[in-house]
Design a protein around this motif. Structure first.
Motif, PDB file in Angstrom:
ATOM      1  N   LYS A  38       0.835  -1.215   0.000  1.00 18.56           N
ATOM      2  CA  LYS A  38       0.000   0.000   0.000  1.00 18.56           C
ATOM      3  C   LYS A  38       0.869   1.264   0.000  1.00 18.56           C
ATOM      4  CE  LYS A  38      -2.034  -1.234   3.852  1.00 18.56           C
ATOM      5  NZ  LYS A  38      -1.184  -2.429   4.087  1.00 18.56           N
ATOM      6  N   SER A  39       1.878   1.288   0.858  1.00 15.48           N
ATOM      7  CA  SER A  39       2.752   2.474   0.887  1.00 15.48           C
ATOM      8  C   SER A  39       3.565   2.572  -0.405  1.00 15.48           C
ATOM      9  CB  SER A  39       3.695   2.420   2.092  1.00 15.48           C
ATOM     10  OG  SER A  39       2.944   2.499   3.293  1.00 15.48           O
ATOM     11  N   THR A  40       3.987   1.435  -0.923  1.00 16.34           N
ATOM     12  CA  THR A  40       4.699   1.426  -2.211  1.00 16.34           C
ATOM     13  C   THR A  40       3.817   2.061  -3.287  1.00 16.34           C
ATOM     14  OG1 THR A  40       5.911  -0.570  -1.591  1.00 16.34           O
ATOM     15  CG2 THR A  40       5.707  -0.109  -3.952  1.00 16.34           C
ATOM     16  N   LEU A  41       2.550   1.671  -3.304  1.00 20.76           N
ATOM     17  CA  LEU A  41       1.614   2.216  -4.294  1.00 20.76           C
ATOM     18  C   LEU A  41       1.466   3.726  -4.128  1.00 20.76           C
ATOM     19  CD1 LEU A  41      -0.556   1.813  -6.516  1.00 20.76           C
ATOM     20  CD2 LEU A  41      -2.213   1.417  -4.668  1.00 20.76           C
ATOM     21  N   LEU A  42       1.287   4.205  -2.895  1.00 21.12           N
ATOM     22  CA  LEU A  42       1.140   5.654  -2.683  1.00 21.12           C
ATOM     23  C   LEU A  42       2.402   6.400  -3.083  1.00 21.12           C
ATOM     24  CD1 LEU A  42      -1.015   6.426   0.473  1.00 21.12           C
ATOM     25  CD2 LEU A  42      -1.686   5.942  -1.865  1.00 21.12           C
ATOM     26  N   ASN A  43       3.579   5.794  -2.835  1.00 19.28           N
ATOM     27  CA  ASN A  43       4.827   6.436  -3.267  1.00 19.28           C
ATOM     28  C   ASN A  43       4.861   6.614  -4.778  1.00 19.28           C
ATOM     29  OD1 ASN A  43       5.891   6.728  -0.734  1.00 19.28           O
ATOM     30  ND2 ASN A  43       7.103   4.847  -0.808  1.00 19.28           N
ATOM     31  N   LEU A  44       4.316   5.643  -5.499  1.00 24.85           N
ATOM     32  CA  LEU A  44       4.270   5.760  -6.964  1.00 24.85           C
ATOM     33  C   LEU A  44       3.243   6.815  -7.374  1.00 24.85           C
ATOM     34  CD1 LEU A  44       4.408   2.017  -8.122  1.00 24.85           C
ATOM     35  CD2 LEU A  44       6.298   3.599  -7.724  1.00 24.85           C
ATOM     36  N   LEU A  45       2.066   6.764  -6.752  1.00 25.75           N
ATOM     37  CA  LEU A  45       0.999   7.709  -7.115  1.00 25.75           C
ATOM     38  C   LEU A  45       1.421   9.149  -6.834  1.00 25.75           C
ATOM     39  CD1 LEU A  45      -2.180   5.848  -5.749  1.00 25.75           C
ATOM     40  CD2 LEU A  45      -1.214   5.797  -8.067  1.00 25.75           C
ATOM     41  N   LEU A  98       6.870  10.139  -6.058  1.00 26.25           N
ATOM     42  CA  LEU A  98       8.115  10.145  -5.289  1.00 26.25           C
ATOM     43  C   LEU A  98       9.017   8.978  -5.680  1.00 26.25           C
ATOM     44  CD1 LEU A  98       6.687  11.098  -1.780  1.00 26.25           C
ATOM     45  CD2 LEU A  98       7.992  12.561  -3.334  1.00 26.25           C
ATOM     46  N   ASP A  99       8.401   7.944  -6.263  1.00 25.88           N
ATOM     47  CA  ASP A  99       9.157   6.798  -6.749  1.00 25.88           C
ATOM     48  C   ASP A  99       8.572   6.439  -8.113  1.00 25.88           C
ATOM     49  OD1 ASP A  99      10.955   4.748  -6.834  1.00 25.88           O
ATOM     50  OD2 ASP A  99      10.039   3.558  -5.224  1.00 25.88           O
ATOM     51  N   ALA A 100       9.353   5.766  -8.926  1.00 27.99           N
ATOM     52  CA  ALA A 100       8.896   5.456 -10.286  1.00 27.99           C
ATOM     53  C   ALA A 100       8.554   3.971 -10.400  1.00 27.99           C
ATOM     54  CB  ALA A 100       9.986   5.813 -11.283  1.00 27.99           C
ATOM     55  N   ALA A 158       1.862   3.271 -16.113  1.00 27.55           N
ATOM     56  CA  ALA A 158       1.856   4.725 -16.302  1.00 27.55           C
ATOM     57  C   ALA A 158       0.951   5.394 -15.279  1.00 27.55           C
ATOM     58  CB  ALA A 158       1.369   5.053 -17.705  1.00 27.55           C
ATOM     59  N   ILE A 159       1.369   6.584 -14.857  1.00 21.40           N
ATOM     60  CA  ILE A 159       0.582   7.389 -13.914  1.00 21.40           C
ATOM     61  C   ILE A 159       0.345   8.746 -14.541  1.00 21.40           C
ATOM     62  CG2 ILE A 159       0.620   8.532 -11.648  1.00 21.40           C
ATOM     63  CD1 ILE A 159       2.518   6.230 -10.781  1.00 21.40           C
ATOM     64  N   GLU A 160      -0.870   9.250 -14.374  1.00 23.39           N
ATOM     65  CA  GLU A 160      -1.154  10.619 -14.826  1.00 23.39           C
ATOM     66  C   GLU A 160      -1.870  11.389 -13.728  1.00 23.39           C
ATOM     67  OE1 GLU A 160      -3.306  10.329 -18.502  1.00 23.39           O
ATOM     68  OE2 GLU A 160      -1.464  10.032 -19.668  1.00 23.39           O
ATOM     69  N   ALA A 200       7.670  19.652 -10.257  1.00 24.29           N
ATOM     70  CA  ALA A 200       7.231  21.049 -10.327  1.00 24.29           C
ATOM     71  C   ALA A 200       5.746  21.194 -10.007  1.00 24.29           C
ATOM     72  CB  ALA A 200       7.509  21.609 -11.725  1.00 24.29           C
ATOM     73  N   ARG A 201       4.949  20.170 -10.330  1.00 29.08           N
ATOM     74  CA  ARG A 201       3.507  20.266 -10.085  1.00 29.08           C
ATOM     75  C   ARG A 201       3.107  19.737  -8.711  1.00 29.08           C
ATOM     76  NH1 ARG A 201       0.587  16.908 -14.191  1.00 29.08           N
ATOM     77  NH2 ARG A 201      -1.304  17.802 -13.361  1.00 29.08           N
ATOM     78  N   ARG A 202       4.013  18.993  -8.067  1.00 25.18           N
ATOM     79  CA  ARG A 202       3.583  18.255  -6.881  1.00 25.18           C
ATOM     80  C   ARG A 202       2.982  19.149  -5.809  1.00 25.18           C
ATOM     81  NH1 ARG A 202       7.911  15.645  -5.676  1.00 25.18           N
ATOM     82  NH2 ARG A 202       7.380  13.842  -6.899  1.00 25.18           N
ATOM     83  N   ALA A 203       3.644  20.264  -5.525  1.00 26.26           N
ATOM     84  CA  ALA A 203       3.217  21.095  -4.389  1.00 26.26           C
ATOM     85  C   ALA A 203       1.820  21.664  -4.575  1.00 26.26           C
ATOM     86  CB  ALA A 203       4.214  22.224  -4.171  1.00 26.26           C
ATOM     87  N   THR A 204       1.408  21.889  -5.815  1.00 24.67           N
ATOM     88  CA  THR A 204       0.069  22.453  -6.025  1.00 24.67           C
ATOM     89  C   THR A 204      -0.960  21.381  -6.316  1.00 24.67           C
ATOM     90  OG1 THR A 204       0.674  22.834  -8.326  1.00 24.67           O
ATOM     91  CG2 THR A 204       0.829  24.712  -6.835  1.00 24.67           C
ATOM     92  N   PHE A 205      -0.510  20.244  -6.830  1.00 26.59           N
ATOM     93  CA  PHE A 205      -1.472  19.212  -7.236  1.00 26.59           C
ATOM     94  C   PHE A 205      -1.869  18.304  -6.091  1.00 26.59           C
ATOM     95  CE2 PHE A 205      -2.631  15.082  -8.944  1.00 26.59           C
ATOM     96  CZ  PHE A 205      -3.601  15.453  -9.862  1.00 26.59           C
ATOM     97  N   LEU A 206      -0.905  18.066  -5.198  1.00 29.42           N
ATOM     98  CA  LEU A 206      -1.003  16.943  -4.270  1.00 29.42           C
ATOM     99  C   LEU A 206      -0.792  17.354  -2.822  1.00 29.42           C
ATOM    100  CD1 LEU A 206      -0.927  13.768  -4.685  1.00 29.42           C
ATOM    101  CD2 LEU A 206       1.532  13.977  -4.337  1.00 29.42           C
ATOM    102  N   GLY A 207      -1.608  16.808  -1.930  1.00 22.86           N
ATOM    103  CA  GLY A 207      -1.349  16.898  -0.500  1.00 22.86           C
ATOM    104  C   GLY A 207      -1.175  15.494   0.046  1.00 22.86           C
TER     105      GLY A 207
END
Ligand SMILES: Nc1ncnc2c1ncn2[C@@H]1O[C@H](COP(=O)(O)OP(=O)(O)O)[C@@H](O)[C@H]1O
Ligand SMILES: [Mg+2]
Length: 219
Positions: free
Chosen positions: A48-55, A58-60, A65-67, A76-83
């Motif tokens: 589960k944590s591995t999956l969240l790291n990918l989503l 933070l990890d590839a 594929a992830i969008e 560059a988008r992380r800070a505004t897209f994701l909490g």
């Protein structure tokens, strides 16, 4: 239909441990629509944590594929897209509650009056208006997690990822944090992916998934 906020297709992930390869995710797929809440349960160690790291970008993944809103994740988008909210809060111990919330804004620019006002407003919304100047060490676990929730929402993200956010809290406090998290996401139309061991918490989201043998399926 609106574009999914989050789309993950056929994610695979293995870890190399010494000379052994540990398969964690084999074919995990997920779509989350704007404002939707989804829970993910699964045995400890199921990935589960591995999956969240990918989503969270933070990890590839090794494959798949992830969008984020139709485009690949980018720092560059992380800070505004994701909490993000974690089991162990991850507040900065030297900073008080308001400054911890403001750290999210600092990822984008030096905070000004608007950001300070928003930080205060969010702390009030999570019931900590009187605690803004308190250090994490002066707060209870539930209060610390409320600060972390406020921080996660500081930049009005489209998606919030929560990894066992009640794992370090007693039952009553955990229930209150989940209620707050769901209320806030609903109010702000923020999509939520909630990883939890708690079946009752999982039931409160729009959709319930289970991670088993590297694959996500309906719970
Ligand atoms: N960085 C890593 N290196 C090697 N193995 C790892 C690493 N991170 C996690 N694992 C292994 O991957 C599996 C899944 O871990 P994790 O995603 O943390 O599961 P969960 O969050 O569901 O408990 C476990 O077997 C764990 O030991
Ligand atoms: Mg975990």
């Amino acid at each position: 239909m609106s574009q999914p906020v989050l789309s993950a297709r056929s994610l695979a992930k293995t870890y190399l441990s010494g000379d052994r390869r540990i398969g964690v995710l084999s074919d995990a797929s997920l779509e989350v629509l704007a404002g939707e809440s989804v829970s993910i349960r699964g045995e400890s160690g199921s990935g589960k944590s591995t999956l969240l790291n990918l989503l969270s970008g933070l990890d590839a993944p090794d494959a798949g594929a992830i969008e984020w809103g139709g485009a690949p994740p980018s720092p560059a988008r992380r800070a505004t897209f994701l909490g993000m909210v974690f089991q162990s809060f991850y507040l900065i111990p030297e900073l008080n509650a308001a400054e911890n919330v403001l750290m999210a804004a600092r990822m984008i620019r030096a905070p000004g009056r608007t950001e300070r006002a928003r930080s205060a407003e969010l702390l009030a919304r999570v019931g900590l208006a009187e605690r803004a100047t308190h250090l994490p060490s002066q707060l209870s676990g539930g209060e610390r997690q409320r600060v972390a929730v406020a921080r996660a929402l500081m930049n009005s993200p489209q998606l919030l990822l929560a990894d066992e956010p009640t794992g370090n809290l007693d039952e009553h406090t955990g229930d209150a944090v989940i209620a707050l998290l769901l209320d806030l996401c609903r109010e702000t139309s923020t999509a939520l992916v909630l990883v939890t061991h708690n079946a009752a918490h999982a039931q409160k989201t729009n959709r319930q998934l289970f991670l088993r043998e590297g694959v996500l399926s309906h719970a």
